[in-house]
Design an enzyme around this catalytic site. Sequence first.
Site, PDB file in Angstrom:
ATOM      1  N   PRO A 139      33.657 -36.055  61.632  1.00 28.33           N
ATOM      2  CA  PRO A 139      32.997 -36.377  62.903  1.00 28.33           C
ATOM      3  C   PRO A 139      31.630 -36.983  62.598  1.00 28.33           C
ATOM      4  CG  PRO A 139      33.037 -33.998  62.535  1.00 28.33           C
ATOM      5  CD  PRO A 139      33.682 -34.619  61.343  1.00 28.33           C
ATOM      6  N   ASP A 144      27.828 -37.052  58.445  1.00 27.30           N
ATOM      7  CA  ASP A 144      28.856 -36.076  58.811  1.00 27.30           C
ATOM      8  C   ASP A 144      28.195 -34.989  59.668  1.00 27.30           C
ATOM      9  OD1 ASP A 144      30.695 -33.996  58.857  1.00 27.30           O
ATOM     10  OD2 ASP A 144      31.398 -34.384  56.798  1.00 27.30           O
ATOM     11  N   HIS A 145      28.550 -34.977  60.946  1.00 31.95           N
ATOM     12  CA  HIS A 145      27.875 -34.076  61.890  1.00 31.95           C
ATOM     13  C   HIS A 145      28.284 -32.606  61.686  1.00 31.95           C
ATOM     14  CE1 HIS A 145      25.257 -33.252  65.107  1.00 31.95           C
ATOM     15  NE2 HIS A 145      25.652 -34.153  65.985  1.00 31.95           N
ATOM     16  N   ARG A 146      29.310 -32.350  60.857  1.00 31.94           N
ATOM     17  CA  ARG A 146      29.649 -30.946  60.574  1.00 31.94           C
ATOM     18  C   ARG A 146      28.529 -30.284  59.788  1.00 31.94           C
ATOM     19  NH1 ARG A 146      35.143 -31.623  57.420  1.00 31.94           N
ATOM     20  NH2 ARG A 146      33.792 -33.183  56.465  1.00 31.94           N
ATOM     21  N   ILE A 162      25.343 -32.095  59.065  1.00 32.73           N
ATOM     22  CA  ILE A 162      24.008 -32.626  59.349  1.00 32.73           C
ATOM     23  C   ILE A 162      23.796 -32.726  60.851  1.00 32.73           C
ATOM     24  CG2 ILE A 162      22.567 -34.684  59.083  1.00 32.73           C
ATOM     25  CD1 ILE A 162      24.252 -35.088  56.397  1.00 32.73           C
TER      26      ILE A 162
END
Length: 226
Positions: free
Chosen positions: A20, A196-198, A200
């Site tokens: 994501p 990577d929003h998981r 960061i």
Amino acid sequence: MSAVRRKTAENLSHAWSSVPQVTQYDEADITELEQLRKRYAGRVEAAGGKLTMTALLLKVVASALKVFPQFNASVDMANQEIIYKKYYHIGVAVDTERGLLVPVIRDVDKKNLIELSLALNQIAERARQKKLSLEEMQGGTFTISNLGGLGGTHFSPIVHAPEVAILGVSRARMKPVFRNGQFEPRLLLPLSLSYDHRLIDGADGVRFLRWIVEALEQPFLLTLEG
Ligand code: CAO
């Protein structure tokens, strides 16, 4: 489909569907840096290299990764672990006749700008001459994609999984900037950071990209914090 196109399609589909990702945009005022680049170009040329924006960015990014270790990591969801890398191997997207190749420059933090310029020249040349081995395209911890030589204002690069972030660079342009009470012509470099929003959060993304912008504008920051 050629082998390169198939591999690119596989890697990007995997990254697109499993990571994501968000892209953060910014601009760096590189007016002074460009003057330095031109001033020292001769020394790098004498050593057999070319002092380009990508070489300068390699240096800045390696320092930024030390200050923000979560950008030099990968996510292992199966074991619910975050793996922080203690080495700084940066991939550089190279446009070749066969398509996109991403050779990796190793231990970027241990190389000076002349060494980085030489390494970049060599690896881009090897990519274009179809001489890259598989190993030379593996083990990266972060990627830089500079499309600025071709043009464009901004673009959103796709994270090169299992890395967690990628820096996209577009074409530097002269623009009017309001400084000291008036508009001045300044050279601005558009930057895009996909992450990577998981792992960061948005605030981290802004802090990391802001650090890169400030280091390009005030290279002193590299020795102060990087
Ligand atoms: N803004 C303005 N000018 C730029 C620039 C930028 N961001 N980046 C490079 N340039 C200029 C250089 O200064 C050089 O100008 P001169 O010929 O006048 O000196 C010219 O563009 C060519 O640069 P280069 O390609 O030799 O230099 P580089 O080391 O910065 O880039 C490389 C190397 C390998 C990154 C580049 O050649 C390349 O292949 N880029 C494409 C990457 C790509 O395809 N990304 C997409 C991946 S996702 O599909």
